[in-house]
Enzyme design. Sequence first.
Site, PDB file in Angstrom:
ATOM      1  N   LYS A 110       1.164  -1.355  -0.132  1.00 16.81           N
ATOM      2  CA  LYS A 110      -0.212  -0.468  -0.148  1.00 16.81           C
ATOM      3  C   LYS A 110       0.717   1.684   0.226  1.00 16.81           C
ATOM      4  O   LYS A 110       0.582   2.102  -1.050  1.00 16.81           O
ATOM      5  CB  LYS A 110      -1.147   0.360   1.268  1.00 16.81           C
ATOM      6  CG  LYS A 110      -1.741   1.550   1.318  1.00 16.81           C
ATOM      7  CD  LYS A 110      -2.359   1.568   0.444  1.00 16.81           C
ATOM      8  CE  LYS A 110      -3.136   2.654   0.327  1.00 16.81           C
ATOM      9  NZ  LYS A 110      -4.600   2.581   0.960  1.00 16.81           N
TER      10      LYS A 110
ATOM     11  N   LYS B  95      -0.622  11.562   5.092  1.00 15.74           N
ATOM     12  CA  LYS B  95      -0.296  10.599   6.813  1.00 15.74           C
ATOM     13  C   LYS B  95      -0.104   9.146   6.494  1.00 15.74           C
ATOM     14  O   LYS B  95       1.430   8.902   6.327  1.00 15.74           O
ATOM     15  CB  LYS B  95      -1.615   9.904   7.122  1.00 15.74           C
ATOM     16  CG  LYS B  95      -1.452   8.926   8.382  1.00 15.74           C
ATOM     17  CD  LYS B  95      -1.930   7.769   8.030  1.00 15.74           C
ATOM     18  CE  LYS B  95      -3.261   7.399   7.545  1.00 15.74           C
ATOM     19  NZ  LYS B  95      -3.711   5.898   7.542  1.00 15.74           N
TER      20      LYS B  95
END
Length: 303
Positions: free
Chosen positions: A177, A245
Amino acid sequence: MPNRTVGFIGLGIMGLPMAKNLLDAGYRVVGHNRSEEPTEELVAHGGEDGHSPAGVAERSDVVLVCLPDSPDVENVVLGTGAKADPVIDGVTEGMTIIDHSTISPTVAESVADRLADEGVSTLDAPISGGESGAIEGTLSIMVGGPEDVFDEQIDVLDVMGETITHCGPSGAGQTTKACNQIVVSAQMVAVSEALVFADNAGADLEAVVDAISGGAAGCWALDNRAPSMIHGDFDPGFFAEYQYKDLRIATDAGEAFGSPMPQTALVHELYKTMVQNGMGRDDNSGVMQVYERLSGSEARVDK
């Protein structure tokens, strides 16, 4: 008719449509969210209110988690932040936790190790595809964890995703990811830079998007976000603050593994600028606004 009960914790912009798809596929779904409104919407769609993370686990065969960041997962699943009724208090030996959050690979590994002490299997399974992918059940799901557990849970994952890939042991899904977010964010920044440049040069923005989308520059960001960007539509499919983030996770991991990330570091700073200027709840394509501020003009076409 599926005979397993699926718990779902974290009914946000991604989690709620994913949970609804599971209900539509015939699964019994028990949900929980920090705010009540999404849980009420799930119940209205045929789901059940688990009332707490532990309550969800107690009533489920497999629990899916979709939370913002590493500390949230540690708190809600393990109770490390003094969270009342964490998932671990309601688990039973033999069940599985699937974490769809995007978190640090090292945190994913530590959570898996702790749950293994309770006889609970874990898959880290972060997702990509935005709100539209969650609604349509076409997400890309990158999975880390034991292959036999992946095989056991593939039917659940199939409901929510179109491209589902087992990437390796625990933590491998999160590493994949991070790679995804490196590429996606670089695309968003490149498209933003190109569109502001084209506008400053006096080009027709719609024509530019059409022309370059069909060539070597063609990419997901051009196809799915550029048409909205040139109209100033930055309604969130994926919050810019979440992109920031995720890039922080990637750069931290790059530091830990000694991997050079000069481009990702720059992109990280551009998304930081968005957050610091009150644009964190815009779509991640809204990074174009940073370029517009640097340019002193908006790259727009009439609606």
